[in-house]
Design an enzyme around this catalytic site. Structure first.
Site, PDB file in Angstrom:
ATOM      1  N   HIS A  55       0.837  -1.213   0.000  1.00  0.00           N
ATOM      2  CA  HIS A  55       0.000   0.000   0.000  1.00  0.00           C
ATOM      3  C   HIS A  55       0.862   1.248   0.000  1.00  0.00           C
ATOM      4  O   HIS A  55       2.078   1.160   0.151  1.00  0.00           O
ATOM      5  CB  HIS A  55      -1.000  -0.022   1.167  1.00  0.00           C
ATOM      6  CG  HIS A  55      -0.420   0.108   2.532  1.00  0.00           C
ATOM      7  ND1 HIS A  55       0.412  -0.839   3.100  1.00  0.00           N
ATOM      8  CD2 HIS A  55      -0.536   1.089   3.474  1.00  0.00           C
ATOM      9  CE1 HIS A  55       0.745  -0.464   4.323  1.00  0.00           C
ATOM     10  NE2 HIS A  55       0.199   0.723   4.570  1.00  0.00           N
ATOM     11  N   HIS A  57       1.386   3.996   1.832  1.00  0.00           N
ATOM     12  CA  HIS A  57       1.912   4.799   2.940  1.00  0.00           C
ATOM     13  C   HIS A  57       3.439   4.921   2.861  1.00  0.00           C
ATOM     14  O   HIS A  57       4.122   3.955   2.520  1.00  0.00           O
ATOM     15  CB  HIS A  57       1.474   4.207   4.288  1.00  0.00           C
ATOM     16  CG  HIS A  57       0.036   4.479   4.604  1.00  0.00           C
ATOM     17  ND1 HIS A  57      -0.701   3.727   5.485  1.00  0.00           N
ATOM     18  CD2 HIS A  57      -0.803   5.452   4.150  1.00  0.00           C
ATOM     19  CE1 HIS A  57      -1.944   4.210   5.553  1.00  0.00           C
ATOM     20  NE2 HIS A  57      -2.031   5.247   4.751  1.00  0.00           N
ATOM     21  N   ASP A  59       5.843   4.877   4.921  1.00  0.00           N
ATOM     22  CA  ASP A  59       6.705   3.921   5.632  1.00  0.00           C
ATOM     23  C   ASP A  59       6.779   2.573   4.920  1.00  0.00           C
ATOM     24  O   ASP A  59       7.477   1.664   5.375  1.00  0.00           O
ATOM     25  CB  ASP A  59       6.247   3.746   7.096  1.00  0.00           C
ATOM     26  CG  ASP A  59       4.839   3.208   7.233  1.00  0.00           C
ATOM     27  OD1 ASP A  59       3.924   3.724   6.558  1.00  0.00           O
ATOM     28  OD2 ASP A  59       4.639   2.265   8.020  1.00  0.00           O
ATOM     29  N   HIS A  60       6.083   2.438   3.789  1.00  0.00           N
ATOM     30  CA  HIS A  60       6.140   1.201   3.009  1.00  0.00           C
ATOM     31  C   HIS A  60       6.758   1.399   1.624  1.00  0.00           C
ATOM     32  O   HIS A  60       7.087   0.419   0.956  1.00  0.00           O
ATOM     33  CB  HIS A  60       4.737   0.581   2.885  1.00  0.00           C
ATOM     34  CG  HIS A  60       4.180   0.201   4.225  1.00  0.00           C
ATOM     35  ND1 HIS A  60       4.099  -1.094   4.670  1.00  0.00           N
ATOM     36  CD2 HIS A  60       3.734   0.964   5.245  1.00  0.00           C
ATOM     37  CE1 HIS A  60       3.616  -1.113   5.906  1.00  0.00           C
ATOM     38  NE2 HIS A  60       3.386   0.134   6.276  1.00  0.00           N
ATOM     39  N   HIS A 114      -7.589  -0.727   5.644  1.00  0.00           N
ATOM     40  CA  HIS A 114      -6.565   0.205   6.141  1.00  0.00           C
ATOM     41  C   HIS A 114      -6.430   1.344   5.123  1.00  0.00           C
ATOM     42  O   HIS A 114      -6.483   2.517   5.478  1.00  0.00           O
ATOM     43  CB  HIS A 114      -5.254  -0.559   6.326  1.00  0.00           C
ATOM     44  CG  HIS A 114      -4.082   0.278   6.750  1.00  0.00           C
ATOM     45  ND1 HIS A 114      -4.024   0.908   7.969  1.00  0.00           N
ATOM     46  CD2 HIS A 114      -2.913   0.579   6.106  1.00  0.00           C
ATOM     47  CE1 HIS A 114      -2.858   1.564   8.062  1.00  0.00           C
ATOM     48  NE2 HIS A 114      -2.178   1.385   6.947  1.00  0.00           N
ATOM     49  N   ASP A 131      -0.195  -3.646   6.337  1.00  0.00           N
ATOM     50  CA  ASP A 131      -0.828  -3.132   7.557  1.00  0.00           C
ATOM     51  C   ASP A 131      -2.286  -3.572   7.662  1.00  0.00           C
ATOM     52  O   ASP A 131      -3.109  -2.883   8.267  1.00  0.00           O
ATOM     53  CB  ASP A 131      -0.765  -1.595   7.597  1.00  0.00           C
ATOM     54  CG  ASP A 131       0.652  -1.076   7.791  1.00  0.00           C
ATOM     55  OD1 ASP A 131       1.574  -1.891   7.979  1.00  0.00           O
ATOM     56  OD2 ASP A 131       0.825   0.151   7.746  1.00  0.00           O
ATOM     57  N   HIS A 169       4.633  -4.281  10.647  1.00  0.00           N
ATOM     58  CA  HIS A 169       5.112  -3.617  11.866  1.00  0.00           C
ATOM     59  C   HIS A 169       5.302  -4.579  13.031  1.00  0.00           C
ATOM     60  O   HIS A 169       4.581  -5.573  13.147  1.00  0.00           O
ATOM     61  CB  HIS A 169       4.118  -2.538  12.318  1.00  0.00           C
ATOM     62  CG  HIS A 169       4.031  -1.358  11.399  1.00  0.00           C
ATOM     63  ND1 HIS A 169       4.787  -0.223  11.571  1.00  0.00           N
ATOM     64  CD2 HIS A 169       3.284  -1.147  10.291  1.00  0.00           C
ATOM     65  CE1 HIS A 169       4.498   0.655  10.613  1.00  0.00           C
ATOM     66  NE2 HIS A 169       3.590   0.117   9.812  1.00  0.00           N
TER      67      HIS A 169
HETATM   68 FE    FE Z   1       2.713   1.055   8.039  1.00  0.00          FE
HETATM   69 ZN    ZN Z   2      -0.007   1.792   6.504  1.00  0.00          ZN
END
Ligand code: FE
Ligand code: ZN
Length: 253
Positions: A55, A57, A59-60, A114, A131, A169
């Site tokens: 996805h 985001h 942080d990915h 999410h 996530d 995570h």
């Molecule tokens: Fe994340």
């Molecule tokens: Zn995420």
């Protein structure tokens, strides 16, 4: 057999690396930053063959640009979402992604909730679920609806019990505090908490877990086993799931 390693990134992310030493190549899932991937590739003398994205985001996906500079032949697979600017292949429900080195074959599952375009990759006994599903928890509902996230989790819960859950995570212990409040007498949960504490104390990841472990201990996969809260009709499982997710949002250990 390719080997599977969670590379810690940012604060509490994992980037999953699947590597094949004899083939000299590796793939990585959700590279939120490039440096740990580059270090791991260097150390093992591997070339990066592919990046799988679950996805959009940051942080990915934050490390993709830099990884492509260093490993320009890398193929990026991502869901159909303009917020992920770089992809060589856009994938959707039922698509198969296959690689020679490391030898791997994954089927794409659309798992919204999410985010609205979140996907998971499943194959070879591994599930890369970003996530959507965490150990003892699930992702926050940022773009979807409770009904969508519940349907996504139901699909993941129906995978074979020995499927390795490779999520985005290290949230297991934080999730456990909430799970314990929901289901204090769950022995599988207590056992998982003891195991997770020992792993973290030794500096190790608590992941991957398995679908069987999550079915036994993760409250978000146990909607039908949990007692209905006051004022909630037992038969409305979407409402019960929504209430559980909202309670987790408000929960402070
Ligand atoms: Fe994340
Ligand atoms: Zn995420």
């Amino acid at each position: 057999m390719p080997s599977l390693t969670p590379l810690p990134a940012l604060i509490d992310n994992y980037m999953w690396m699947l590597s094949d030493a004899s083939g000299g190549k590796a793939l990585v899932v959700d590279p939120g930053e490039a440096a740990p991937v580059l270090d791991a590739l260097d150390e093992l003398g591997l070339e990066l063959s592919a990046i799988l994205v679950t996805h959009h985001h940051p942080d990915h996906i934050g490390g993709i640009g830099r990884l492509l500079e260093e490993h320009p032949r890398t193929q990026v697979c991502a869901p159909v979402d303009g917020r992920i600017p770089i992809a060589h292949r856009r994938v959707a429900e039922g698509d198969v992604v296959e690689f020679d080195a490391p030898a791997a074959r994954f089927t794409v599952m659309e798992v919204p909730g999410h985010t609205r375009t979140h996907i998971a990759y499943c194959g070879g006994g591994m599930l890369f679920c970003g996530d959507t599903l965490f150990s003892l928890g699930c992702g926050r509902i940022f773009e979807g609806t409770p009904s969508q996230l519940l349907a996504s989790l139901d699909r993941l819960a129906a995978l074979p019990g020995d499927t390795r859950v490779c999520c985005g995570h290290e949230y297991t212990l934080a999730n456990a505090a909430f799970a314990e409040q929901v289901e204090p007498a769950n022995d599988a949960l207590q056992a998982r908490m003891r195991q997770a504490r020992a792993l973290r104390q030794a500096g190790n990841p608590t992941l991957p877990s398995s679908i069987a472990e999550e079915r036994a201990a993760n409250p978000f996969l146990r909607i039908d086993a949990l007692p209905a809260r006051e004022g909630q009709p037992k038969e409305n499982r979407v409402a019960r799931f929504a209430a559980l997710r909202a309670a987790k949002d408000a929960f402070r250990a």
